[in-house]
Motif scaffolding. Sequence first.
Motif, PDB file in Angstrom:
ATOM      1  N   ASP A  25      26.252  51.955  69.714  1.00  0.00           N
ATOM      2  CA  ASP A  25      27.611  52.218  70.178  1.00  0.00           C
ATOM      3  C   ASP A  25      28.438  52.878  69.085  1.00  0.00           C
ATOM      4  O   ASP A  25      28.246  52.652  67.901  1.00  0.00           O
ATOM      5  CB  ASP A  25      28.304  50.915  70.599  1.00  0.00           C
ATOM      6  CG  ASP A  25      27.745  50.382  71.903  1.00  0.00           C
ATOM      7  OD1 ASP A  25      26.966  51.106  72.531  1.00  0.00           O
ATOM      8  OD2 ASP A  25      28.088  49.239  72.277  1.00  0.00           O
ATOM      9  N   ASN A 268      34.177  49.809  71.751  1.00  0.00           N
ATOM     10  CA  ASN A 268      34.927  50.216  72.930  1.00  0.00           C
ATOM     11  C   ASN A 268      34.246  49.678  74.177  1.00  0.00           C
ATOM     12  O   ASN A 268      33.032  49.551  74.240  1.00  0.00           O
ATOM     13  CB  ASN A 268      35.022  51.742  73.029  1.00  0.00           C
ATOM     14  CG  ASN A 268      35.950  52.324  71.981  1.00  0.00           C
ATOM     15  OD1 ASN A 268      37.010  51.769  71.706  1.00  0.00           O
ATOM     16  ND2 ASN A 268      35.548  53.448  71.392  1.00  0.00           N
ATOM     17  N   GLY A 269      35.033  49.377  75.196  1.00  0.00           N
ATOM     18  CA  GLY A 269      34.472  48.884  76.439  1.00  0.00           C
ATOM     19  C   GLY A 269      35.216  47.671  76.927  1.00  0.00           C
ATOM     20  O   GLY A 269      36.245  47.261  76.381  1.00  0.00           O
ATOM     21  N   LYS A 270      34.703  47.068  77.970  1.00  0.00           N
ATOM     22  CA  LYS A 270      35.338  45.886  78.531  1.00  0.00           C
ATOM     23  C   LYS A 270      35.329  44.728  77.540  1.00  0.00           C
ATOM     24  O   LYS A 270      36.236  43.898  77.527  1.00  0.00           O
ATOM     25  CB  LYS A 270      34.640  45.480  79.823  1.00  0.00           C
ATOM     26  CG  LYS A 270      34.816  46.491  80.951  1.00  0.00           C
ATOM     27  CD  LYS A 270      34.148  46.023  82.224  1.00  0.00           C
ATOM     28  CE  LYS A 270      34.367  47.037  83.349  1.00  0.00           C
ATOM     29  NZ  LYS A 270      33.707  46.595  84.603  1.00  0.00           N
ATOM     30  N   ILE A 271      34.278  44.629  76.756  1.00  0.00           N
ATOM     31  CA  ILE A 271      34.213  43.642  75.670  1.00  0.00           C
ATOM     32  C   ILE A 271      34.569  44.363  74.377  1.00  0.00           C
ATOM     33  O   ILE A 271      33.902  45.312  73.971  1.00  0.00           O
ATOM     34  CB  ILE A 271      32.816  43.007  75.578  1.00  0.00           C
ATOM     35  CG1 ILE A 271      32.489  42.266  76.868  1.00  0.00           C
ATOM     36  CG2 ILE A 271      32.745  42.056  74.389  1.00  0.00           C
ATOM     37  CD1 ILE A 271      31.098  41.675  76.900  1.00  0.00           C
ATOM     38  N   GLU A 272      35.644  43.915  73.717  1.00  0.00           N
ATOM     39  CA  GLU A 272      36.128  44.593  72.520  1.00  0.00           C
ATOM     40  C   GLU A 272      35.463  44.101  71.246  1.00  0.00           C
ATOM     41  O   GLU A 272      35.363  44.845  70.277  1.00  0.00           O
ATOM     42  CB  GLU A 272      37.641  44.407  72.398  1.00  0.00           C
ATOM     43  CG  GLU A 272      38.445  45.160  73.441  1.00  0.00           C
ATOM     44  CD  GLU A 272      39.932  45.095  73.157  1.00  0.00           C
ATOM     45  OE1 GLU A 272      40.353  44.152  72.455  1.00  0.00           O
ATOM     46  OE2 GLU A 272      40.667  45.979  73.621  1.00  0.00           O
ATOM     47  N   GLN A 316      35.758  38.950  73.071  1.00  0.00           N
ATOM     48  CA  GLN A 316      37.156  39.310  73.315  1.00  0.00           C
ATOM     49  C   GLN A 316      37.250  40.505  74.242  1.00  0.00           C
ATOM     50  O   GLN A 316      36.482  41.468  74.116  1.00  0.00           O
ATOM     51  CB  GLN A 316      37.879  39.637  72.004  1.00  0.00           C
ATOM     52  CG  GLN A 316      38.414  38.434  71.282  1.00  0.00           C
ATOM     53  CD  GLN A 316      39.468  38.793  70.252  1.00  0.00           C
ATOM     54  OE1 GLN A 316      39.647  39.941  69.893  1.00  0.00           O
ATOM     55  NE2 GLN A 316      40.179  37.793  69.771  1.00  0.00           N
ATOM     56  N   SER A 317      38.196  40.412  75.176  1.00  0.00           N
ATOM     57  CA  SER A 317      38.490  41.515  76.082  1.00  0.00           C
ATOM     58  C   SER A 317      39.997  41.651  76.203  1.00  0.00           C
ATOM     59  O   SER A 317      40.738  40.689  75.957  1.00  0.00           O
ATOM     60  CB  SER A 317      37.880  41.272  77.468  1.00  0.00           C
ATOM     61  OG  SER A 317      36.474  41.172  77.407  1.00  0.00           O
ATOM     62  N   LYS A 318      40.450  42.837  76.612  1.00  0.00           N
ATOM     63  CA  LYS A 318      41.872  43.051  76.810  1.00  0.00           C
ATOM     64  C   LYS A 318      42.130  43.518  78.231  1.00  0.00           C
ATOM     65  O   LYS A 318      41.485  44.444  78.721  1.00  0.00           O
ATOM     66  CB  LYS A 318      42.405  44.085  75.810  1.00  0.00           C
ATOM     67  CG  LYS A 318      43.934  44.132  75.771  1.00  0.00           C
ATOM     68  CD  LYS A 318      44.436  44.930  74.579  1.00  0.00           C
ATOM     69  CE  LYS A 318      45.961  44.847  74.488  1.00  0.00           C
ATOM     70  NZ  LYS A 318      46.479  45.581  73.311  1.00  0.00           N
ATOM     71  N   ILE A 319      43.079  42.824  78.864  1.00  0.00           N
ATOM     72  CA  ILE A 319      43.472  43.173  80.224  1.00  0.00           C
ATOM     73  C   ILE A 319      44.971  43.429  80.205  1.00  0.00           C
ATOM     74  O   ILE A 319      45.772  42.484  80.142  1.00  0.00           O
ATOM     75  CB  ILE A 319      43.123  42.044  81.214  1.00  0.00           C
ATOM     76  CG1 ILE A 319      41.638  41.682  81.115  1.00  0.00           C
ATOM     77  CG2 ILE A 319      43.495  42.440  82.637  1.00  0.00           C
ATOM     78  CD1 ILE A 319      41.263  40.449  81.900  1.00  0.00           C
ATOM     79  N   GLN A 323      45.281  39.568  75.708  1.00  0.00           N
ATOM     80  CA  GLN A 323      44.037  39.489  74.947  1.00  0.00           C
ATOM     81  C   GLN A 323      43.329  38.199  75.336  1.00  0.00           C
ATOM     82  O   GLN A 323      43.916  37.116  75.233  1.00  0.00           O
ATOM     83  CB  GLN A 323      44.323  39.494  73.450  1.00  0.00           C
ATOM     84  CG  GLN A 323      43.097  39.699  72.576  1.00  0.00           C
ATOM     85  CD  GLN A 323      42.657  41.154  72.536  1.00  0.00           C
ATOM     86  OE1 GLN A 323      43.478  42.046  72.475  1.00  0.00           O
ATOM     87  NE2 GLN A 323      41.353  41.390  72.582  1.00  0.00           N
TER      88      GLN A 323
END
Length: 670
Positions: A25, A268-272, A316-319, A323
């Motif tokens: 990645d 980068n992506g849904k999972i940070e 971790q993910s961000k919506i 966070q």
Amino acid sequence: MQHLSVQLVLLSSMLVLSSAALADDTLVVNVKANKKATPNESKPLGTDRRPVLPADGGDFLKQLNGVSGSRFGGRGIEPIIRGQSQTQVNVLLDGAYLHGGCPNRMDPPTSYAALETYEKVTVEKGVQTLQHGSGGSGGTVLFERDTRSQIDPEDGLSGKASLTGSTNGIKHDLSVDVTKASEKGYVRVFAQDREADNYKDGDGKEVKTAYKHKQGGIVLGVTPTENRTIEYSYENNDFDDALYPGAGMDSPTEKADIHRLKYKDKFNGKIESVDAEVYVSNVEHVMDNYSLRPQPGMKMSVPTTSDTTGGKLALQSKIGNTQVTYGVNVQNRERNATMKNVTAGQDRFLLWPDAKTDQVGIFAEAESKLSDTDKLKYGVRVDEVNASASKANAVLADGVAANTRYTTVYGYGATDKRETNVGGLLRYEKSLNQDTTLFTGLSRSVRTADETERYINNTNWTGNPNIKPEKHNQLDLGISQQRGKVKWTGTVFADKVDDFILRDQKMVGANNTTYYRNVDADITGIELGASAKLTDKVTLSGDIAHVRRTNTTDNRAISQTPADNGKVQLDYNGAKWGSGARVRFASNQDRIDTLSGLDAGKTPGYGVLDAYGRYSISKNTKVRFGVDNVFDKTYAEHVSRRNADLVANPQALRVNEAGRTTWLKLETEF
């Protein structure tokens, strides 16, 4: 052991698979903004302003407001945060849990913290997060290494060394920490050699607190990208000839090993980001009544082992503006101890009869930015707990199995126990303006009984196999404000505890027996702190803490509650020179529990002056010096152990603190 192995294999597999899946990645740098300090998070002072030579990690933490320490000997200072201690406080040593080998807590986890090798120490008071495991109602202590941040960008070589000596207690303390790095990895090695002699209290009476400590470790890191780190570390602690005037035994030998494997990455992506780690900590501890003290009529020895295996996976993910951190924790403990009659050559009974506690927890925690001035943090965790004592029916030379003692005291024996514990957190923070921040927090945390509370098996000290877990329901309110050169913080907190695990005493037949039972309890307190820059180089600061604990079931005080305490400190910090003085004080404590056997009695208040200074020999080399307890005051902390050394110091009710101590420390960095 089968389900323990399965859990660890799964965690290890997740760690390895995460590394492999993300290897190609393209990663981005995520620079974390500086977090505004809150009254519930404390960090120790920098070395320029840190007086008093600490014996170990627990002693080191006493400089923080709201943190007290119970002295047992020269080492093994048990930290108490907001009136809570032992497994009410979560302690992580660079991400790993370690549980000591002594059932009577000669060696709490903080005693294994090699202070010179950690880049960061943080105390989170109360429940600030759900990510570090279950419990932690009193707080969480994080000793953290960040080797990658210490790498010299020019040649990759960096390090530090120090040598300390004192006139009362520590004879020498030599510490070395060196890191060598390249673009794709690093190697860090560290070692410490400390020897402490018995110290004298303010009356000139010898307090038997000597010990020897050798510690060493290695950290191996691979850094294939800017944000990806794969790290293995190992450290070893060896303690020898440790004396404990608060006990009927000393510890001639003790050894602890910790292995860790970590993987951290951002992408980068849904999972940070991903943070995965596994660890194994093993403690071998021996205590006896003859190796280090006059020969008794009957020689007794207790060899013990305490093994902790676990890990963590956090993603971790961000919506939107939220966070989210979510994952799993595993912690498995196995402890064994045998009481031996060395004179007769017999194994008398099992003090810890193969006591095991296995915990698996899942958590999800979110922080939402509601506006430029408002933040909301909320989360939930669920823990599955299994406890057992597989040797509770074993009969040794005394002829009495652990289950027989449990049944005599409680009317039932040990069977496998299973718990499902649910905790939660809700915190709201609001910045009123650039200078002032308010917060309020609600939390529920559940602490399962430890192996001693549930399974200890002694002739007059018996665990409760059916003890219920503690449920802490906490509310705290706080404010922090900085106006010009003055800043201050304040916090009030209240904790309503269902099924508080109380250590108590009662008559069982003709024997006065220590046992455990559940009661309801209230814990309340207040903490205030302030500092003012009188000039660019002179700072005046002070703080004070109060906590009150009540067993509401019986309407009586709970033992081992710290007295009101605090400090006032004045510091001068120049480019070449630095100096300061501090007064540590505590009020008298007359709110005690006379029935539990833990409070030695009422305690008078005290005030103690420390003075200290620093001189910079060069850019990288400093000499630090000081005098602790300048006026040679004789005093003891209210929460310290009852003095058991009545030959050397018959007047001392508790283990006294050291009298006047002059110390010198030379430290250099390269």
